[in-house]
Design a protein around this motif. Structure first.
Motif, short mmCIF file in Angstrom:
data_model
loop_
_atom_site.label_atom_id
_atom_site.label_comp_id
_atom_site.label_asym_id
_atom_site.label_seq_id
_atom_site.Cartn_x
_atom_site.Cartn_y
_atom_site.Cartn_z
N ALA A 199 0.82 -1.21 0.00
CA ALA A 199 0.00 0.00 0.00
C ALA A 199 0.86 1.26 0.00
O ALA A 199 0.49 2.27 -0.61
N LEU A 200 2.01 1.22 0.67
CA LEU A 200 2.87 2.40 0.72
C LEU A 200 3.40 2.74 -0.66
O LEU A 200 3.40 3.91 -1.08
N THR A 201 3.83 1.73 -1.41
CA THR A 201 4.36 1.94 -2.76
C THR A 201 3.26 2.43 -3.70
O THR A 201 3.47 3.36 -4.49
N VAL A 202 2.09 1.83 -3.62
CA VAL A 202 0.99 2.19 -4.52
C VAL A 202 0.52 3.62 -4.30
O VAL A 202 0.20 4.35 -5.24
N SER A 203 0.50 4.06 -3.05
CA SER A 203 -0.07 5.37 -2.72
C SER A 203 0.93 6.52 -2.72
O SER A 203 0.53 7.68 -2.69
N GLU A 204 2.22 6.23 -2.78
CA GLU A 204 3.21 7.29 -2.53
C GLU A 204 3.22 8.38 -3.59
O GLU A 204 3.64 9.51 -3.31
N ARG A 205 2.78 8.10 -4.80
CA ARG A 205 2.82 9.12 -5.86
C ARG A 205 1.45 9.72 -6.14
O ARG A 205 1.25 10.39 -7.14
N THR A 206 0.50 9.51 -5.25
CA THR A 206 -0.85 10.05 -5.44
C THR A 206 -1.05 11.26 -4.54
O THR A 206 -0.47 11.35 -3.46
N ASP A 207 -1.89 12.20 -4.99
CA ASP A 207 -2.08 13.44 -4.23
C ASP A 207 -3.54 13.68 -3.84
O ASP A 207 -3.90 14.76 -3.37
#
Length: 338
Positions: free
Chosen positions: A43-51
């Motif tokens: 989840a950390l990798t998937v969400s890290e580039r979303t704003d």
């Protein structure tokens, strides 16, 4: 496969979407695994580039579709059940919590439904202690369900090692309370970003080593007097003095951290028997630490999560148990096909 062998139709896609790891299983109508996927798309990798929440949801949906596409194409409309950090406030969709004390059977009644293209994903809620010392868990609740589903008896304490280790207190199928320790995350930070990382030349192994036992002993002897942060620094002067090899640093640090977690947890909530439910990479080290604390350890198989997801899917009506066929060799003469 023989023509008269029973067909194993897919009945469920089960997801355990953790902070750092994505795991998925394709299950048949008996809950047995037909296929599986494991990646570092946590989840950390998937969400890290979303704003935004919308962008985050789109990222989770796209990752799910990409990783499970062969199953979804082959089995259109198959139900999907998901647990873990995908249901957190920085995940796919917030799935809420059940407040403890709570019956684990209540998880199936509180699923959050998320459309995902042609699929529908159901996300399992976490557990929350809203008392004077609040705590939360998300993902470990399905491991508890699986551990109890496969247990010969009902443990009163279950330890779930991980990025955030959980110590869970049970009364039958009822969770009465739990405590979290950031042991796994602390180890990762120390061995990646601290001065200790420059000393270490290897990773911890699957088995408890002499350096790990040395860390346990040091923490037990000096943890109360000196504190964990002071003991962690001892790895540096020990290496400089030639009394600890650089290849032993990771195991020594792991021993200090796990030793502190286990010793303080047992002091606060003594237990004679503990069910240990974790990956092989940590199982032996926690077992040794617990046994040195005078505890009898019962190992729960690693795939407790998939057993738990299957149990919740049955309780929620997302899947139905397929009766297993009786082998012809055990049928009576009257039952044999003509």
């Amino acid at each position: 496969m023989a023509d008269d062998a029973p067909r194993r139709d897919a009945a469920l896609v089960a997801l355990d979407w953790g902070t750092t790891t994505f795991r998925a299983w394709l299950l048949d109508g008996t809950g047995s695994v037909l296929d599986s996927v494991r990646t570092a798309d946590g989840a950390l990798t998937v969400s890290e580039r979303t704003d935004s929440a919308r962008a985050r949801a789109a990222a989770f949906e796209a990752t799910f579709a990409w990783l499970c596409r062969p199953w979804l194409d082959e089995h259109p409309g198959i139900p999907v059940l998901c647990a873990g950090m995908a249901g957190s406030n920085h995940g796919w969709a917030e799935a809420g919590y059940l407040d403890v004390p709570a019956e684990l059977s209540g998880l199936a009644d509180r699923l959050t439904v998320v459309p995902a293209g042609d699929s529908v994903v159901h996300i399992v809620p976490g557990l929350r202690d809203a008392g004077p010392d609040p705590d939360v868990m998300r993902g470990e609740e399905v491991q508890l369900v699986g551990a109890l589903a496969t247990a010969a008896d009902r443990p009163e304490t279950v330890v779930l090692p991980g990025t955030h280790s959980k110590w869970v207190r049970l009364d039958g199928d009822r969770v009465t309370g739990f405590t979290t320790a950031m042991t796994g995350e602390l180890y990762g930070l120390l061995m990646r970003d601290s001065i200790l990382a420059r000393l270490a030349t290897g990773e911890v192994g699957p088995k408890a080593s002499a350096a790990f036992a040395r860390g346990l002993e040091a923490e037990a002897a000096h943890g109360d007097e000196r504190g964990l942060s002071a003991l962690l620094f001892t790895a540096r002067p020990l290496v400089l003095a030639g009394r600890l090899g650089s290849a032993e640093v990771a195991d020594y640090v792991s021993g200090l951290l796990i030793g502190a977690e286990v010793r303080h947890a047992l002091r606060g909530d003594p237990a004679a028997v503990v069910a240990l439910c974790g990956p092989p990479s940590t199982e032996d080290r926690y077992r040794l630490a617990l046994e040195r604390g005078g505890v009898s350890v019962r190992i729960v198989e690693e795939d407790a999560a998939v057993h738990g997801l299957w149990r919740i899917a049955l309780d929620a009506g997302l899947a139905s148990l397929t009766p297993t066929a009786t082998p012809a060799s055990v049928l009576t003469a009257e039952e044999q096909p003509s």
